[in-house]
Enzyme design. Sequence first.
Site, PDB file in Angstrom:
ATOM      1  N   TYR A 219      94.719 -32.369  17.790  1.00  0.00           N
ATOM      2  CA  TYR A 219      94.384 -32.062  18.976  1.00  0.00           C
ATOM      3  C   TYR A 219      92.807 -31.832  19.369  1.00  0.00           C
ATOM      4  CZ  TYR A 219      98.283 -31.717  22.477  1.00  0.00           C
ATOM      5  OH  TYR A 219      99.266 -32.110  23.235  1.00  0.00           O
TER       6      TYR A 219
ATOM      7  N   GLU B  96      91.447 -31.522  22.990  1.00  0.00           N
ATOM      8  CA  GLU B  96      90.970 -31.464  24.509  1.00  0.00           C
ATOM      9  C   GLU B  96      89.852 -31.069  24.677  1.00  0.00           C
ATOM     10  OE1 GLU B  96      93.820 -28.547  26.561  1.00  0.00           O
ATOM     11  OE2 GLU B  96      95.569 -29.950  26.158  1.00  0.00           O
TER      12      GLU B  96
ATOM     13  N   ASP C 239      88.430 -53.909  38.179  1.00  0.00           N
ATOM     14  CA  ASP C 239      89.515 -53.764  37.412  1.00  0.00           C
ATOM     15  C   ASP C 239      89.682 -55.138  36.404  1.00  0.00           C
ATOM     16  OD1 ASP C 239      91.838 -53.609  35.757  1.00  0.00           O
ATOM     17  OD2 ASP C 239      93.129 -52.433  37.552  1.00  0.00           O
TER      18      ASP C 239
ATOM     19  N   THR D  48      91.696 -52.150  30.458  1.00  0.00           N
ATOM     20  CA  THR D  48      92.777 -51.836  29.403  1.00  0.00           C
ATOM     21  C   THR D  48      92.017 -52.303  27.989  1.00  0.00           C
ATOM     22  OG1 THR D  48      93.794 -53.952  29.557  1.00  0.00           O
ATOM     23  CG2 THR D  48      94.895 -51.976  30.549  1.00  0.00           C
TER      24      THR D  48
ATOM     25  N   LYS E 148      94.792 -55.999  26.172  1.00  0.00           N
ATOM     26  CA  LYS E 148      94.945 -57.341  26.492  1.00  0.00           C
ATOM     27  C   LYS E 148      94.129 -58.370  25.903  1.00  0.00           C
ATOM     28  CE  LYS E 148      96.845 -55.606  30.764  1.00  0.00           C
ATOM     29  NZ  LYS E 148      97.118 -55.564  32.264  1.00  0.00           N
TER      30      LYS E 148
ATOM     31  N   ARG F  52      96.801 -50.138  22.983  1.00  0.00           N
ATOM     32  CA  ARG F  52      97.580 -49.936  23.994  1.00  0.00           C
ATOM     33  C   ARG F  52      96.704 -48.706  24.854  1.00  0.00           C
ATOM     34  NH1 ARG F  52     101.177 -52.632  26.865  1.00  0.00           N
ATOM     35  NH2 ARG F  52     101.061 -54.100  25.050  1.00  0.00           N
TER      36      ARG F  52
HETATM   37  C1  LIG Z   1      97.611 -54.519  32.859  1.00  0.00           C
HETATM   38  C2  LIG Z   1      96.795 -54.080  34.011  1.00  0.00           C
HETATM   39  C3  LIG Z   1      96.540 -52.526  34.329  1.00  0.00           C
HETATM   40  C4  LIG Z   1      97.312 -51.556  33.738  1.00  0.00           C
HETATM   41  O1  LIG Z   1      97.887 -51.267  32.488  1.00  0.00           O
HETATM   42  P1  LIG Z   1      98.880 -50.657  31.881  1.00  0.00           P
HETATM   43  O2  LIG Z   1      98.380 -50.383  30.595  1.00  0.00           O
HETATM   44  O3  LIG Z   1      99.820 -51.487  31.785  1.00  0.00           O
HETATM   45  O4  LIG Z   1      98.989 -49.236  32.656  1.00  0.00           O
HETATM   46  C5  LIG Z   1      95.805 -52.292  35.599  1.00  0.00           C
HETATM   47  N1  LIG Z   1      95.128 -53.167  36.179  1.00  0.00           N
HETATM   48  C6  LIG Z   1      95.271 -54.730  35.840  1.00  0.00           C
HETATM   49  C7  LIG Z   1      94.521 -55.520  36.741  1.00  0.00           C
HETATM   50  C8  LIG Z   1      96.151 -54.954  34.766  1.00  0.00           C
HETATM   51  O5  LIG Z   1      96.054 -56.294  34.584  1.00  0.00           O
END
Ligand SMILES: *Cc1c(COP(=O)(O)O)cnc(C)c1O
Length: 433
Positions: free
Chosen positions: A54, A56, A200, A226, A229, A235
């Site tokens: 932990y 925080e 994003d 993220t 991907k 993740r």
């Molecule tokens: C995948 C994705 C997210 C969110 O990802 P999670 O980890 O599934 O919550 C946000 N924005 C875009 C454009 C994405 O492709």
Amino acid sequence: MERYPHLKQTDPEIYELIRKQTNYESSTLKMIASESFVSFSVLEACGSILTNKYAEGYPEARYYEGNEFVDQIENLAINRAKQLFGAEHANVQPYSGSPANNAVYRALLKTGDKLMGMPVPNGGHLTHGWKVNFSGTDYVQIPYGPHPETGKFDMDQIRQIAKKERPKMIWVGATAYPHKIEYNDFAEIAQEIDAYLVADIAHINALIIAGVHPDPVPCCDIVSSTSHKMLRGPRAGFLLSKIEDRLQSKYFSDHKLNLAQRVDRAVFPGLQGGPHLHIIAGMAAAFQEALTQEFKNYGVQIVKNAKRLADSLLAKGYYLAGGGTDTHLMILDFRNENFTGKDAAKALAKSGIIANFNMVPGDPRSPFVTSGVRLGTQSLTTMGMKETDMEKVAGWIHRVCQNITRIDEESPKIRQEIADFCSQFQIPGITKP
Ligand SMILES: *Cc1c(COP(=O)(O)O)cnc(C)c1O
């Protein structure tokens, strides 16, 4: 090599299902545009004892004792993220992309404020203001999207909407936009209306790192991403931001925190408790890999592969939303066919090509069936596939679509051919050390 020997003994049910999933992933074509294969190094960090701790707070400012080493881990992740993207500030604690985006709202807006974002059917993410998500219920989405005919952003139209509605924030980013995004054009609009600009880049971060996609970091206030991907990390989510807030005096005149501090406060304690240090360590390991020339080559190859796949499909008479791709993804457009996107995605999966059904711009079918299938090349590229392999993939896709009415007969043959084909490649985290 025996993987997971302890789990095998104590929990054979879970062990067996992991084993089956591993075989499935290594004998099929992973073409879901948001997935990838992580390395053994990333897996080891994520499976480490760091899950016990932990912590925080932030490095050197924790609410728990015993953080000498985990502080160094989080600092490595932060510094590598900053180096990788040339960012002024990085927060690596968001549990995933959606919590990262939630923190952006908390850092920049008040409940009920207007933001401009793309609805899900236009290729936006749930967290860009979609009605069933917190971002649509707690804030007001002013929708925009690619032009229904060209499939590309029409900047005059977007400027018009922005000037009329004056949102406080503009999201730019997508889950299903196959073209390059010119962030500078969005930045001009954001400047003109005193709005924050947030990119994003969840889907395209590796292309930005490789220099084959425009870079949002110089011109955006916050960049959200993220790491699971095409970045090939665990993740999780992370946020990059400017330190100073160029709009502070307009929106936060009574506020003593700069933008970087507001982002950090929004993540913790605003939304989350203890950070997932095993995941942060995995992220640091993935960033380390992403800092190499090999990773840049990967980013370049993803787009080469996508273009070849798109050209091969077009040559066979298929339509692609927006006419093609200059990223990792494309959307097969089945509006003229008598089967739906869902029918196609199911038939492809039966045959060993794993993708998802997706709306196309101007889709007449419902979001539950759609007229499109989204395909991404980043996982196949990670396996080591090149342009000529994409031509084979296009051939299998064509065979599935031609045989869709008798797919139960045809799919076992294709499934076997694809499994044989996949066995020629080394897969990080599965076969490649
Ligand atoms: C995948 C994705 C997210 C969110 O990802 P999670 O980890 O599934 O919550 C946000 N924005 C875009 C454009 C994405 O492709």
